[in-house]
Every structure is written in C-alpha cells, then in structure tokens.
Design a protein around this motif. Structure first.
Motif, mmCIF file in Angstrom:
data_model
loop_
_atom_site.group_PDB
_atom_site.id
_atom_site.type_symbol
_atom_site.label_atom_id
_atom_site.label_comp_id
_atom_site.label_asym_id
_atom_site.label_seq_id
_atom_site.Cartn_x
_atom_site.Cartn_y
_atom_site.Cartn_z
ATOM 1 N N LYS A 87 45.260 63.668 44.862
ATOM 2 C CA LYS A 87 44.911 62.685 43.832
ATOM 3 C C LYS A 87 46.149 61.917 43.381
ATOM 4 C CE LYS A 87 40.823 64.909 41.826
ATOM 5 N NZ LYS A 87 40.287 65.594 40.638
ATOM 6 N N LYS A 88 47.259 62.633 43.184
ATOM 7 C CA LYS A 88 48.505 61.974 42.775
ATOM 8 C C LYS A 88 48.979 61.012 43.852
ATOM 9 C CE LYS A 88 50.155 65.650 39.723
ATOM 10 N NZ LYS A 88 51.151 66.700 39.539
ATOM 11 N N ASP A 89 48.888 61.423 45.120
ATOM 12 C CA ASP A 89 49.285 60.552 46.227
ATOM 13 C C ASP A 89 48.424 59.297 46.261
ATOM 14 O OD1 ASP A 89 51.291 62.280 47.010
ATOM 15 O OD2 ASP A 89 50.183 63.124 48.717
ATOM 16 N N ILE A 90 47.119 59.475 46.059
ATOM 17 C CA ILE A 90 46.202 58.326 46.058
ATOM 18 C C ILE A 90 46.545 57.391 44.905
ATOM 19 C CG2 ILE A 90 43.795 57.637 45.660
ATOM 20 C CD1 ILE A 90 43.002 60.159 47.288
ATOM 21 N N GLN A 96 51.169 51.299 44.208
ATOM 22 C CA GLN A 96 52.043 50.549 45.130
ATOM 23 C C GLN A 96 51.293 49.356 45.730
ATOM 24 O OE1 GLN A 96 53.362 53.511 47.923
ATOM 25 N NE2 GLN A 96 55.054 54.214 46.612
ATOM 26 N N ARG A 97 50.040 49.589 46.141
ATOM 27 C CA ARG A 97 49.241 48.508 46.719
ATOM 28 C C ARG A 97 49.032 47.394 45.703
ATOM 29 N NH1 ARG A 97 43.361 49.787 47.042
ATOM 30 N NH2 ARG A 97 43.590 48.974 44.955
ATOM 31 N N ASN A 98 48.684 47.776 44.492
ATOM 32 C CA ASN A 98 48.467 46.778 43.447
ATOM 33 C C ASN A 98 49.754 46.005 43.154
ATOM 34 O OD1 ASN A 98 45.791 47.503 43.289
ATOM 35 N ND2 ASN A 98 46.058 48.820 41.486
ATOM 36 N N ALA A 102 50.307 42.051 43.642
ATOM 37 C CA ALA A 102 50.829 41.191 42.571
ATOM 38 C C ALA A 102 52.053 40.416 43.051
ATOM 39 C CB ALA A 102 51.163 42.029 41.341
ATOM 40 N N ILE A 103 52.967 41.097 43.741
ATOM 41 C CA ILE A 103 54.176 40.434 44.252
ATOM 42 C C ILE A 103 53.798 39.360 45.267
ATOM 43 C CG2 ILE A 103 56.251 40.756 45.658
ATOM 44 C CD1 ILE A 103 56.560 43.507 44.269
#
Length: 114
Positions: A87-90, A96-98, A102-103
C-alpha cells in the motif's frame, strides 16, 4: 465341664447339608466366575492401555494444533506487513505519477505560452 459352659453361652450356628453334586456345581460356578473375572480384568487392562494411548495422541494433537496456530498467526502477520508495504509503495508511486503529470503539464503550458 468348662467346655460345656462355654458352649452354652455362645450362639449355635445353623448347620446345612449340601450334596456332593451341589458342591460340584458351586465349585464349577466359582471357577467359571473366576475365569470370567480374569477375562474381564484383561479386557479392562487392554482398554486402559488404549485410553492412555488415545490420551497421549490427543495431547500430541493439541500440541501440533497449537504449533500450527502459531505458524498461521505468524504467516498472517507477515502477509499483513507485506500488504502494508505494498500500500505504501502504491501511494508513493501514485504521488510520483501525479507529480510527473503536474510537472509535464506545467512544462507543456510553459512551452505553449512561448
């Protein structure tokens, strides 16, 4: 005379007569009962051994069950820890994906505004 005096002060036992055939029958019955008693005693001893064996097996089974329960609890705990880590990895990968979205969006916007 002394014997006569002592005999008169005690109670006299009743006397019974028994025939030889009746005595033989009683002896045979006694022998049969003795054999039956010995057989039943042997059976009782065997059943006692079986009971002790069953009790030993039950105790061993309970011990094995307790050990198995501990192993299952440990396995469940390990699975829960793995699930928590997953769950923490997800969550980390989602953040990171978000962030990259955004970047990328910001860079795209900046590129379009040029």
């Amino acid at each position: 005379m002394l014997w006569l005096a002592a005999g008169t002060s005690s109670q006299a036992e009743e006397m019974y007569q028994i025939s030889e055939s009746e005595l033989t029958t009683l002896e045979q019955d006694l022998n049969q009962l003795t054999k039956s008693n010995a057989t039943k005693q042997d059976l009782l001893t065997e059943q006692q051994k079986q009971l002790e064996t069953a009790q030993t097996e039950l105790a061993e089974s309970k011990k094995t069950n307790a050990e198995t329960r501990k192993l299952l609890e440990s396995a469940n705990q390990s699975l829960k820890e793995l699930e928590d880590e997953a769950k923490k990895d997800i969550e980390t990968k989602t953040r990171q994906r978000n962030l990259w979205i955004a970047i990328s969006g910001g860079l795209l916007y900046a590129w379009i505004k040029k």
